[in-house]
Design a protein around this motif. Structure first.
Motif, PDB file in Angstrom:
ATOM      1  N   ALA A 193      35.786  47.810  43.369  1.00 24.40           N
ATOM      2  CA  ALA A 193      35.949  47.622  44.820  1.00 24.40           C
ATOM      3  C   ALA A 193      37.434  48.378  44.959  1.00 24.40           C
ATOM      4  CB  ALA A 193      36.111  46.256  45.280  1.00 24.40           C
ATOM      5  N   THR A 194      37.740  48.742  46.255  1.00 22.15           N
ATOM      6  CA  THR A 194      39.002  49.123  46.685  1.00 22.15           C
ATOM      7  C   THR A 194      40.129  48.096  46.382  1.00 22.15           C
ATOM      8  OG1 THR A 194      38.057  50.487  48.502  1.00 22.15           O
ATOM      9  CG2 THR A 194      40.369  49.865  48.576  1.00 22.15           C
ATOM     10  N   ALA A 195      41.378  48.481  45.807  1.00 20.47           N
ATOM     11  CA  ALA A 195      42.186  47.510  45.137  1.00 20.47           C
ATOM     12  C   ALA A 195      42.843  46.682  46.565  1.00 20.47           C
ATOM     13  CB  ALA A 195      43.527  48.296  44.679  1.00 20.47           C
ATOM     14  N   PRO A 196      42.614  45.437  46.585  1.00 21.10           N
ATOM     15  CA  PRO A 196      42.943  44.725  47.572  1.00 21.10           C
ATOM     16  C   PRO A 196      44.440  44.352  47.603  1.00 21.10           C
ATOM     17  CG  PRO A 196      42.519  43.142  45.728  1.00 21.10           C
ATOM     18  CD  PRO A 196      42.228  44.574  45.334  1.00 21.10           C
ATOM     19  N   LYS A 197      44.999  44.080  48.956  1.00 14.55           N
ATOM     20  CA  LYS A 197      46.482  44.009  49.326  1.00 14.55           C
ATOM     21  C   LYS A 197      46.408  42.569  49.488  1.00 14.55           C
ATOM     22  CE  LYS A 197      46.946  48.389  51.340  1.00 14.55           C
ATOM     23  NZ  LYS A 197      47.221  49.269  52.582  1.00 14.55           N
ATOM     24  N   GLY A 198      47.687  42.028  48.915  1.00 15.27           N
ATOM     25  CA  GLY A 198      48.086  40.648  49.200  1.00 15.27           C
ATOM     26  C   GLY A 198      47.705  39.593  48.187  1.00 15.27           C
ATOM     27  N   LEU A 199      48.208  38.769  47.833  1.00 13.26           N
ATOM     28  CA  LEU A 199      48.212  37.947  46.556  1.00 13.26           C
ATOM     29  C   LEU A 199      46.942  37.137  46.563  1.00 13.26           C
ATOM     30  CD1 LEU A 199      49.643  36.472  44.091  1.00 13.26           C
ATOM     31  CD2 LEU A 199      50.401  34.557  45.611  1.00 13.26           C
ATOM     32  N   MET A 200      46.306  36.735  47.542  1.00 14.06           N
ATOM     33  CA  MET A 200      45.384  35.815  47.346  1.00 14.06           C
ATOM     34  C   MET A 200      43.763  36.917  47.049  1.00 14.06           C
ATOM     35  SD  MET A 200      45.332  32.518  47.208  1.00 14.06           S
ATOM     36  CE  MET A 200      43.630  32.364  47.353  1.00 14.06           C
ATOM     37  N   PRO A 201      44.085  38.060  47.840  1.00 11.00           N
ATOM     38  CA  PRO A 201      42.929  38.874  47.519  1.00 11.00           C
ATOM     39  C   PRO A 201      42.946  39.434  46.086  1.00 11.00           C
ATOM     40  CG  PRO A 201      43.881  39.306  49.762  1.00 11.00           C
ATOM     41  CD  PRO A 201      44.898  38.298  49.101  1.00 11.00           C
ATOM     42  N   ARG A 202      44.284  39.766  45.488  1.00 11.09           N
ATOM     43  CA  ARG A 202      44.281  40.010  44.312  1.00 11.09           C
ATOM     44  C   ARG A 202      43.784  39.051  43.249  1.00 11.09           C
ATOM     45  NH1 ARG A 202      49.046  42.263  46.041  1.00 11.09           N
ATOM     46  NH2 ARG A 202      50.337  40.743  45.036  1.00 11.09           N
ATOM     47  N   LEU A 203      44.283  37.813  43.551  1.00 13.75           N
ATOM     48  CA  LEU A 203      43.786  36.664  42.764  1.00 13.75           C
ATOM     49  C   LEU A 203      42.240  36.556  42.579  1.00 13.75           C
ATOM     50  CD1 LEU A 203      46.501  33.834  43.448  1.00 13.75           C
ATOM     51  CD2 LEU A 203      45.962  35.240  41.315  1.00 13.75           C
ATOM     52  N   LEU A 204      41.643  36.668  43.975  1.00 15.99           N
ATOM     53  CA  LEU A 204      39.845  36.633  43.939  1.00 15.99           C
ATOM     54  C   LEU A 204      39.257  37.749  43.059  1.00 15.99           C
ATOM     55  CD1 LEU A 204      39.142  35.727  47.566  1.00 15.99           C
ATOM     56  CD2 LEU A 204      38.541  34.527  45.586  1.00 15.99           C
ATOM     57  N   HIS A 205      39.793  39.017  43.103  1.00 19.90           N
ATOM     58  CA  HIS A 205      39.455  39.830  42.258  1.00 19.90           C
ATOM     59  C   HIS A 205      39.480  39.663  40.975  1.00 19.90           C
ATOM     60  CE1 HIS A 205      37.674  42.833  45.489  1.00 19.90           C
ATOM     61  NE2 HIS A 205      38.557  41.991  46.509  1.00 19.90           N
ATOM     62  N   MET A 206      40.685  39.284  40.701  1.00 19.15           N
ATOM     63  CA  MET A 206      40.988  39.231  39.086  1.00 19.15           C
ATOM     64  C   MET A 206      40.027  38.116  38.683  1.00 19.15           C
ATOM     65  SD  MET A 206      45.309  39.065  39.082  1.00 19.15           S
ATOM     66  CE  MET A 206      45.296  38.411  37.382  1.00 19.15           C
ATOM     67  N   LEU A 207      39.803  36.937  39.503  1.00 16.60           N
ATOM     68  CA  LEU A 207      38.752  35.879  38.957  1.00 16.60           C
ATOM     69  C   LEU A 207      37.416  36.523  38.944  1.00 16.60           C
ATOM     70  CD1 LEU A 207      38.012  33.001  38.313  1.00 16.60           C
ATOM     71  CD2 LEU A 207      38.167  32.479  40.860  1.00 16.60           C
ATOM     72  N   ALA A 208      37.051  37.462  39.820  1.00 17.89           N
ATOM     73  CA  ALA A 208      35.837  37.918  40.128  1.00 17.89           C
ATOM     74  C   ALA A 208      35.546  38.920  38.676  1.00 17.89           C
ATOM     75  CB  ALA A 208      35.684  38.931  41.258  1.00 17.89           C
ATOM     76  N   ARG A 209      36.558  39.530  38.377  1.00 17.69           N
ATOM     77  CA  ARG A 209      36.316  40.527  37.224  1.00 17.69           C
ATOM     78  C   ARG A 209      36.317  39.760  35.934  1.00 17.69           C
ATOM     79  NH1 ARG A 209      40.129  43.705  39.930  1.00 17.69           N
ATOM     80  NH2 ARG A 209      41.891  42.500  38.731  1.00 17.69           N
ATOM     81  N   ALA A 210      37.070  38.598  35.991  1.00 18.90           N
ATOM     82  CA  ALA A 210      37.001  37.492  34.597  1.00 18.90           C
ATOM     83  C   ALA A 210      35.590  37.050  34.528  1.00 18.90           C
ATOM     84  CB  ALA A 210      38.010  36.575  34.594  1.00 18.90           C
ATOM     85  N   LEU A 211      35.029  36.523  35.624  1.00 20.45           N
ATOM     86  CA  LEU A 211      33.793  35.743  35.586  1.00 20.45           C
ATOM     87  C   LEU A 211      32.562  37.027  35.457  1.00 20.45           C
ATOM     88  CD1 LEU A 211      33.999  33.303  38.608  1.00 20.45           C
ATOM     89  CD2 LEU A 211      34.051  32.829  36.031  1.00 20.45           C
ATOM     90  N   ALA A 212      32.565  38.180  36.134  1.00 19.16           N
ATOM     91  CA  ALA A 212      31.631  39.339  35.954  1.00 19.16           C
ATOM     92  C   ALA A 212      31.567  39.606  34.442  1.00 19.16           C
ATOM     93  CB  ALA A 212      31.843  40.109  36.945  1.00 19.16           C
ATOM     94  N   SER A 213      32.560  39.538  33.782  1.00 16.10           N
ATOM     95  CA  SER A 213      32.779  40.120  32.366  1.00 16.10           C
ATOM     96  C   SER A 213      31.866  39.000  31.427  1.00 16.10           C
ATOM     97  CB  SER A 213      34.201  40.064  31.776  1.00 16.10           C
ATOM     98  OG  SER A 213      34.635  38.797  31.534  1.00 16.10           O
ATOM     99  N   ARG A 214      31.574  37.907  31.913  1.00 22.43           N
ATOM    100  CA  ARG A 214      30.642  37.133  31.328  1.00 22.43           C
ATOM    101  C   ARG A 214      29.088  37.542  31.174  1.00 22.43           C
ATOM    102  NH1 ARG A 214      34.429  34.692  27.704  1.00 22.43           N
ATOM    103  NH2 ARG A 214      36.128  34.018  29.030  1.00 22.43           N
TER     104      ARG A 214
END
Length: 320
Positions: free
Chosen positions: A23-44
């Motif tokens: 996904a397009t790199a999000p801007k802002g702290l909360m969007p970045r945290l959401l995408h980081m959490l999504a990547r961590a969970l999806a890697s499972r």
């Protein structure tokens, strides 16, 4: 268990979006945290998401007593089962719906290329008809099973035609943008229902495919009142109206979990160009058609439907 290989006439779009990373790199702290959490969970992977979903469902079962009672009561009333059986179905429903919530993170990793492995096509002849057709398509589904993965398959359908899904917008903009990005990971255009009419009709006029979730409660001004699971329910007539205006084929489809696999069920379509009567008659016929398709699917797989939803909240008035 029989499986079927994907046909060449269904575009698989290998190497399109592979998951939250694409996904397009999000801007802002909360969007970045959401995408980081999504990547961590999806890697499972699929097995990890299944485990997390089951655990989340168990947590929600204990933390949402009001929704728990609502689900048990709705199941007992509309399926005519005992309280004990209704409780069993409701508890499984919580787990399935929690998995659905997390499976949005895997939309980019799921597709027709997994046919014969994780994806089972229940009726490949119907899928072939759909793939080879040259008509506009309104695809209807429900909050049943792994419904988020319908976005994966629709994103791969005829890459030369419009492909979109109409959804209700979340009031939290950060969460809404995140979910839209996940659902569109394989090229599907996600359309806000409040601004959908022109976009959908334009896409259908180009023989596109537009998906709708048609099993949720809606406002009275959006509704036609029809029987659903033995009780009158407010059925959103918007998908039917758009299908009639575009003379589209209406294809009900559902993604059901079977152990570690997902089975795609496709029903025989309704061709709105063949309907008799005025526009109101046609809209009612189409609304009834996809509502009955949802009811059959829910009765066949009650543990995978979203029973905690207040489906019968909007009540008809005397003149409805």
């Amino acid at each position: 268990m029989t499986s079927h290989a994907p046909r060449d006439d269904i575009s698989t779009n290998h190497g399109a979006a592979g998951g939250p990373d694409s996904a397009t790199a999000p801007k802002g702290l909360m969007p970045r945290l959401l995408h980081m959490l999504a990547r961590a969970l999806a890697s499972r992977g699929f097995d990890g998401i299944a485990r997390y979903g089951n655990a989340l469902g168990a947590l929600l079962w204990h933390c949402l007593p009001g929704r728990r009672r609502l689900a048990v009561r709705a199941i007992a009333d509309h399926l005519g089962v005992s309280q004990q059986e209704a409780t069993r179905i409701a508890r499984q429903s919580f787990a399935h719906n929690a998995r659905s919530f997390l499976e949005v993170l895997l939309v980019g990793q799921f597709g027709f290329e997994q046919t014969g492995a994780r994806l089972i096509i229940d009726n490949p002849d119907l899928l072939r008809r759909l793939a080879e057709g040259d008509r506009p398509v309104v695809a209807t589904t429900a909050h049943l099973g792994a419904w988020e993965f319908m976005s994966s398959l629709m994103g791969q359908w005829h890459l030369d035609r419009p492909r979109m899904v109409v959804v209700r917008r979340n009031s939290n903009r950060t969460l809404n943008d995140f979910i839209f990005a996940m659902r569109g990971a394989r090229g599907l255009q996600v359309v806000d229902h409040r601004n959908a009419v022109f976009t959908v009709l334009k896409g259908l006029k180009r023989n596109g495919c537009v998906g709708f979730l048609v099993d949720h409660n809606c406002r009275r001004d959006e509704a036609i009142f029809l029987p659903f699971l033995g009780e009158t329910a407010a059925v959103n007539m918007g998908p039917a109206l758009l299908a009639v205006r575009a003379e589209a084929e209406v294809w009900p489809a559902f993604m059901i979990r079977e152990g570690d696999c997902y089975r795609l069920y496709i029903d025989e379509p309704l061709d709105t160009a063949t309907l008799d009567g005025d526009r109101n008659d046609k809209v009612e016929a189409v609304s009834r058609f996809y509502t009955q398709a949802v009811e059959r699917a829910v009765r066949a797989h009650p543990e995978q439907w979203f029973w905690m939803h207040k489906r019968w909240k909007t009540r008809p008035k005397q003149d409805d």
